[in-house]
Design a protein around this motif. Sequence first.
Motif: not given
Length: 115
Positions: A101-115
């Motif tokens: 879950e921590l990895s998923t949250v970090l990935d989701e946040a990174m995708k959002a800032v790279r969009a």
Amino acid sequence: MSTQAEHGHQLVPRPEQTPDALRAALAVIAPGRLPEMQRTKDEAFAKAVEWQSLSPVRGWVLTWARDIEIARRPDLAARHARAKHRLEHEDPTVAREALRELSTVLDEAMKAVRA
């Protein structure tokens, strides 16, 4: 600053990926982390000079943009906190799920800032 309505409630708009904009956002949502931000910024700039590369600076910007994305969105912040809390659980299955879950949250946040 930009926002995306599909993420629901946000404490502040998503800041631009500049040191000043990131610092201003952090000052609102997590002011206690400002010394950490400055320390890691100094380290990144020192590495950039040493390595003659902007990679450490870009890494610093992305790391703080990701962390601010989590902090500015209560949904992500709650998931992040819950996962971090459960990482040291005595049940290895619970701890593994928390890591996922921590990895998923970090990935989701990174995708959002790279969009």
